[in-house]
Design a protein around this motif. Structure first.
Motif, PDB file in Angstrom:
ATOM      1  N   GLU A 397      70.170 135.040 -34.885  1.00  0.00           N
ATOM      2  CA  GLU A 397      69.538 135.419 -33.714  1.00  0.00           C
ATOM      3  C   GLU A 397      69.147 134.179 -33.064  1.00  0.00           C
ATOM      4  O   GLU A 397      69.228 133.839 -31.701  1.00  0.00           O
ATOM      5  CB  GLU A 397      68.208 136.251 -33.982  1.00  0.00           C
ATOM      6  CG  GLU A 397      68.557 137.494 -34.601  1.00  0.00           C
ATOM      7  CD  GLU A 397      68.617 138.351 -33.333  1.00  0.00           C
ATOM      8  OE1 GLU A 397      68.808 138.005 -32.088  1.00  0.00           O
ATOM      9  OE2 GLU A 397      68.979 139.585 -33.635  1.00  0.00           O
ATOM     10  N   ARG A 398      68.873 133.001 -33.763  1.00  0.00           N
ATOM     11  CA  ARG A 398      68.247 131.589 -33.296  1.00  0.00           C
ATOM     12  C   ARG A 398      69.631 130.961 -32.859  1.00  0.00           C
ATOM     13  O   ARG A 398      69.617 129.913 -32.064  1.00  0.00           O
ATOM     14  CB  ARG A 398      67.686 130.940 -34.306  1.00  0.00           C
ATOM     15  CG  ARG A 398      66.333 131.310 -34.893  1.00  0.00           C
ATOM     16  CD  ARG A 398      65.720 130.545 -35.735  1.00  0.00           C
ATOM     17  NE  ARG A 398      64.404 131.125 -36.108  1.00  0.00           N
ATOM     18  CZ  ARG A 398      63.520 130.275 -37.030  1.00  0.00           C
ATOM     19  NH1 ARG A 398      63.968 129.253 -37.503  1.00  0.00           N
ATOM     20  NH2 ARG A 398      62.523 130.887 -37.496  1.00  0.00           N
ATOM     21  N   GLU A 399      70.829 131.348 -32.953  1.00  0.00           N
ATOM     22  CA  GLU A 399      72.271 130.676 -32.710  1.00  0.00           C
ATOM     23  C   GLU A 399      72.563 131.011 -31.353  1.00  0.00           C
ATOM     24  O   GLU A 399      73.549 130.497 -30.796  1.00  0.00           O
ATOM     25  CB  GLU A 399      73.088 130.482 -33.572  1.00  0.00           C
ATOM     26  CG  GLU A 399      72.607 129.780 -35.056  1.00  0.00           C
ATOM     27  CD  GLU A 399      73.458 130.142 -36.034  1.00  0.00           C
ATOM     28  OE1 GLU A 399      74.139 128.995 -36.764  1.00  0.00           O
ATOM     29  OE2 GLU A 399      74.218 131.255 -36.339  1.00  0.00           O
ATOM     30  N   ILE A 400      72.306 132.207 -30.756  1.00  0.00           N
ATOM     31  CA  ILE A 400      72.564 133.053 -29.643  1.00  0.00           C
ATOM     32  C   ILE A 400      73.166 132.158 -28.602  1.00  0.00           C
ATOM     33  O   ILE A 400      74.038 132.072 -27.950  1.00  0.00           O
ATOM     34  CB  ILE A 400      72.070 134.361 -29.288  1.00  0.00           C
ATOM     35  CG1 ILE A 400      72.000 135.398 -30.356  1.00  0.00           C
ATOM     36  CG2 ILE A 400      72.331 134.800 -27.977  1.00  0.00           C
ATOM     37  CD1 ILE A 400      71.633 136.371 -30.143  1.00  0.00           C
ATOM     38  N   TYR A 401      71.881 131.187 -27.956  1.00  0.00           N
ATOM     39  CA  TYR A 401      72.157 130.376 -26.874  1.00  0.00           C
ATOM     40  C   TYR A 401      72.933 129.396 -27.136  1.00  0.00           C
ATOM     41  O   TYR A 401      73.750 128.926 -26.177  1.00  0.00           O
ATOM     42  CB  TYR A 401      70.644 129.910 -26.275  1.00  0.00           C
ATOM     43  CG  TYR A 401      69.649 131.142 -25.820  1.00  0.00           C
ATOM     44  CD1 TYR A 401      70.055 131.574 -24.642  1.00  0.00           C
ATOM     45  CD2 TYR A 401      68.675 131.692 -26.839  1.00  0.00           C
ATOM     46  CE1 TYR A 401      69.148 132.701 -24.079  1.00  0.00           C
ATOM     47  CE2 TYR A 401      68.047 132.839 -26.295  1.00  0.00           C
ATOM     48  CZ  TYR A 401      68.285 133.299 -24.983  1.00  0.00           C
ATOM     49  OH  TYR A 401      67.496 134.276 -24.397  1.00  0.00           O
ATOM     50  N   SER A 402      72.991 128.881 -28.294  1.00  0.00           N
ATOM     51  CA  SER A 402      74.013 127.656 -28.582  1.00  0.00           C
ATOM     52  C   SER A 402      75.401 128.300 -28.651  1.00  0.00           C
ATOM     53  O   SER A 402      76.347 127.539 -28.036  1.00  0.00           O
ATOM     54  CB  SER A 402      73.700 127.146 -29.960  1.00  0.00           C
ATOM     55  OG  SER A 402      72.603 126.583 -29.898  1.00  0.00           O
ATOM     56  N   ALA A 403      75.503 129.527 -29.202  1.00  0.00           N
ATOM     57  CA  ALA A 403      76.685 130.205 -29.246  1.00  0.00           C
ATOM     58  C   ALA A 403      77.295 130.561 -27.495  1.00  0.00           C
ATOM     59  O   ALA A 403      78.549 130.394 -27.348  1.00  0.00           O
ATOM     60  CB  ALA A 403      76.930 131.305 -29.839  1.00  0.00           C
ATOM     61  N   ALA A 404      76.375 130.925 -26.809  1.00  0.00           N
ATOM     62  CA  ALA A 404      76.754 131.212 -25.450  1.00  0.00           C
ATOM     63  C   ALA A 404      77.158 130.103 -24.699  1.00  0.00           C
ATOM     64  O   ALA A 404      78.154 130.198 -24.105  1.00  0.00           O
ATOM     65  CB  ALA A 404      75.678 131.913 -25.028  1.00  0.00           C
ATOM     66  N   GLY A 405      76.492 128.832 -24.753  1.00  0.00           N
ATOM     67  CA  GLY A 405      76.725 127.729 -24.065  1.00  0.00           C
ATOM     68  C   GLY A 405      78.224 127.164 -24.670  1.00  0.00           C
ATOM     69  O   GLY A 405      79.104 126.657 -23.879  1.00  0.00           O
ATOM     70  N   LEU A 406      78.477 127.234 -26.057  1.00  0.00           N
ATOM     71  CA  LEU A 406      79.775 127.025 -26.599  1.00  0.00           C
ATOM     72  C   LEU A 406      80.861 127.630 -26.169  1.00  0.00           C
ATOM     73  O   LEU A 406      82.089 127.341 -25.675  1.00  0.00           O
ATOM     74  CB  LEU A 406      79.782 127.058 -28.043  1.00  0.00           C
ATOM     75  CG  LEU A 406      80.804 126.442 -28.914  1.00  0.00           C
ATOM     76  CD1 LEU A 406      81.140 124.964 -28.229  1.00  0.00           C
ATOM     77  CD2 LEU A 406      80.739 126.326 -30.194  1.00  0.00           C
ATOM     78  N   MET A 407      80.607 129.082 -25.680  1.00  0.00           N
ATOM     79  CA  MET A 407      81.410 130.222 -25.300  1.00  0.00           C
ATOM     80  C   MET A 407      81.987 129.668 -23.879  1.00  0.00           C
ATOM     81  O   MET A 407      83.213 129.839 -23.296  1.00  0.00           O
ATOM     82  CB  MET A 407      80.994 131.509 -25.389  1.00  0.00           C
ATOM     83  CG  MET A 407      81.984 132.506 -25.096  1.00  0.00           C
ATOM     84  SD  MET A 407      81.222 134.199 -25.280  1.00  0.00           S
ATOM     85  CE  MET A 407      82.479 135.231 -25.004  1.00  0.00           C
ATOM     86  N   ASN A 408      80.969 129.478 -23.236  1.00  0.00           N
ATOM     87  CA  ASN A 408      81.215 129.003 -21.739  1.00  0.00           C
ATOM     88  C   ASN A 408      81.991 127.820 -21.575  1.00  0.00           C
ATOM     89  O   ASN A 408      82.857 127.742 -20.755  1.00  0.00           O
ATOM     90  CB  ASN A 408      79.888 128.652 -20.745  1.00  0.00           C
ATOM     91  CG  ASN A 408      79.312 130.057 -20.234  1.00  0.00           C
ATOM     92  OD1 ASN A 408      79.762 130.497 -19.220  1.00  0.00           O
ATOM     93  ND2 ASN A 408      78.372 130.560 -20.947  1.00  0.00           N
ATOM     94  N   PHE A 409      81.659 126.631 -22.381  1.00  0.00           N
ATOM     95  CA  PHE A 409      82.556 125.502 -22.526  1.00  0.00           C
ATOM     96  C   PHE A 409      84.012 125.839 -23.097  1.00  0.00           C
ATOM     97  O   PHE A 409      84.690 125.118 -22.271  1.00  0.00           O
ATOM     98  CB  PHE A 409      81.854 124.626 -23.564  1.00  0.00           C
ATOM     99  CG  PHE A 409      82.513 123.369 -24.175  1.00  0.00           C
ATOM    100  CD1 PHE A 409      82.599 122.311 -23.092  1.00  0.00           C
ATOM    101  CD2 PHE A 409      83.078 123.376 -25.292  1.00  0.00           C
ATOM    102  CE1 PHE A 409      83.305 121.099 -23.682  1.00  0.00           C
ATOM    103  CE2 PHE A 409      83.984 122.145 -25.514  1.00  0.00           C
ATOM    104  CZ  PHE A 409      84.055 120.989 -24.777  1.00  0.00           C
ATOM    105  N   ILE A 410      84.202 126.731 -23.859  1.00  0.00           N
ATOM    106  CA  ILE A 410      85.564 126.979 -24.351  1.00  0.00           C
ATOM    107  C   ILE A 410      86.311 127.691 -23.175  1.00  0.00           C
ATOM    108  O   ILE A 410      87.562 127.275 -22.920  1.00  0.00           O
ATOM    109  CB  ILE A 410      85.294 127.660 -25.647  1.00  0.00           C
ATOM    110  CG1 ILE A 410      85.027 126.680 -26.958  1.00  0.00           C
ATOM    111  CG2 ILE A 410      87.088 128.062 -25.974  1.00  0.00           C
ATOM    112  CD1 ILE A 410      84.678 127.433 -28.042  1.00  0.00           C
TER     113      ILE A 410
END
Length: 512
Positions: A397-410
């Protein structure tokens, strides 16, 4: 949150203020995404005007995409350091300013530099426009905010090629940049007036400077290597070898640093989740393939099929029509069931229709070219929408925003790298096929004598035959490349089955 904290929260906008706020925030997201496709159909015009090759003209696309990818991970830090509204408005205004400078550029070097700054300005607009959209709506209307934002996300890539083509044909290529200036400046000013009360608290948070520098170094080195490799005969050039070493060493150093840094600029720890890792492989391969065909198609139509930028824009935009209407339905249905079959079918569908398109020829009509593109669009929402739920549903749950940003980056970086690689492959294969066909064409001189008898000089005859050979070479190379891309789509589709079923449902707002 305590009752006192809730009372201190700014009240959502209502009435005309809400309407204007929605229009301005949607405009920011629309313009930032529009810039990823508006130049696709204008590459040949820009290249011809500035005296460079069409392959060098694609730097206009890749420079923006790379800069945008680098700036997306910085959005969180910038917002906490300076305030989300202040960052949003500043980026919006700079977006307008650098759009103006892009239109005024009189050389490819200047244009690429301005496009880099435009990408840095546009990157934060996408995630911030959505978070602010949700904040200005009443809580019970948050899904409406997400729906409006998502609509602009789908409309922008569809309209980009059409707007770019019409402006190039009826005016000139600088107007694809000039047209955004008044909207960005006026909407940016309106946002500041309306949204100041929604400003977030600021804190002197530390930024991972070392990680950011490493990110810029290895991404820039790799992109320059991919862009310049075909011109410098790849690893026969010391410059390309040096860029490859810098990219490789920089990437490894970046990985080590980001995995050990307490507050990394890109949180790579989320890759420990198998579902997220497999989703990112599917995303990078699938989106890279999708963007490749989106770049090649208008170039082929304009240079070798004689289409205007406007008509090629319409042909390319056909892919988005069904996607636009299907996206809300897919989002609703895929949230109730296992999303993996949706992604598998979507990516496989894109691959199948890419394979169908690999049987194109120079005698095809507009309808014959556009109807496969039209039906191929069904795969887009099946691919993109459920994949987000899988990727973010597999992390904590706490990693969602980091994961979302990394997804946009990739996603953004995959498009930039794919553009360079597909252009290199396209040109290399065309040259090889041209040399093969040239030795087999008119071996007995029958066509040459017939054309000379018709009044053409020997130079005109040779030029005419060479152009015919070139067109056929490009057609064969394009079809072969589409077959390879179709295979990559199929491989990408299979990777999603290596991801487990998501642990929890994810709010769509977290994905951007």
């Amino acid at each position: 949150m305590s009752l006192a904290d809730q009372q201190r929260q700014p009240q959502p906008l209502t009435g005309s203020a809400l309407f204007v706020g929605v229009i301005c925030l949607a405009m920011a997201n629309f313009l930032a995404i529009l810039d990823t496709t508006i130049a696709n159909v204008s590459i040949s015009n820009i290249a011809g005007s500035l005296g460079v090759s069409t392959s060098q003209g694609t730097y206009v696309i890749t420079s923006y995409a790379v800069a945008e990818a680098i700036s997306v991970p910085l959005t969180g830090w910038l917002s906490s350091r300076f305030g989300s509204v202040r960052v949003f408005v500043t980026c919006f205004v700079f977006f307008g300013v650098f759009s103006l400078l892009c239109g005024l550029a009189n050389s490819m070097t200047t244009l690429v530099m301005c496009r880099v700054m435009l990408g840095f300005s546009g990157g934060p607009l996408m995630p911030l426009s959505q978070t602010l959209m949700i904040r200005i709506f009443p809580k019970n209307k948050s899904h409406t905010a997400i729906g409006i934002w998502s609509m602009t996300t789908l409309v922008a890539p569809i309209t980009g090629p059409i707007i770019g083509g019409m402006l190039c044909d009826h005016y000139s290529w600088p107007y694809i940049f000039f047209c955004k200036v008044p909207f960005a400046l006026i909407a940016g000013f309106a946002c500041w007036q309306l949204l100041r009360k929604f400003e977030t608290k600021t804190e002197k948070s530390r930024i991972d400077v070392v990680g950011l520098v490493m990110l810029v170094v290895w991404v820039a080195a790799l992109q320059i290597m991919l862009d310049e490799g075909k011109n410098l005969d790849w690893f026969e050039s010391n410059k390309i070898i040096m860029l490859a070493i810098i990219a490789a060493v920089g990437f490894v150093a970046f990985l080590i640093w980001e995995l050990t840094e307490r507050n990394p600029v890109v949180d790579l720890r989320v890759f420990r989740h198998r579902g997220f890792s497999m989703s990112m492989i599917t995303l990078s391969l699938g989106f890279g393939s999708f963007f490749s065909i989106a770049v090649i198609t208008p170039l082929w139509l304009q240079i070798y099929m004689g289409y205007t930028a406007t008509i090629s824009g319409f042909a390319t935009a056909f892919m988005g029509i069904l996607a636009f209407f299907m996206a809300p339905v897919i989002a609703e249905v895929s949230s109730r069931f296992d999303a993996r079959p949706f992604v598998f079918v979507g990516v496989l569908w894109l691959g199948i229709w890419t394979f169908v398109r690999s049987y194109a020829n120079l005698d095809m009509t507009f309808f014959q070219i556009s109807w496969p593109i039209f039906f191929q669009g069904i795969g887009m929402p099946l691919f993109f929408v459920p994949l987000t739920g899988i990727a973010l549903g597999c992390v904590g749950e706490r990693e969602i925003y980091s994961a979302a940003g990394l997804m946009n980056f990739i996603r953004t970086l995959s498009g930039a790298f794919a553009t360079s690689m597909v252009n290199t492959s396209w040109e290399k294969e065309t040259r090889y096929i041209h040399s093969e066909l040239a030795g087999l064409t008119d071996q007995h001189g029958v066509a040459t004598h017939a054309m000379q008898a018709g009044g053409m000089s020997l130079g005109q005859v040779r030029s005419s035959i060479d152009w015919l050979v070139q067109k056929q070479s490009v057609m064969v190379a394009t079809n072969q490349l589409f077959m390879v891309i179709a295979v990559i789509f199929i491989v990408a589709a299979c990777f999603i089955w290596l991801a487990p079923k998501p642990k929890h449902a994810v709010d769509a707002s977290a994905s951007h």
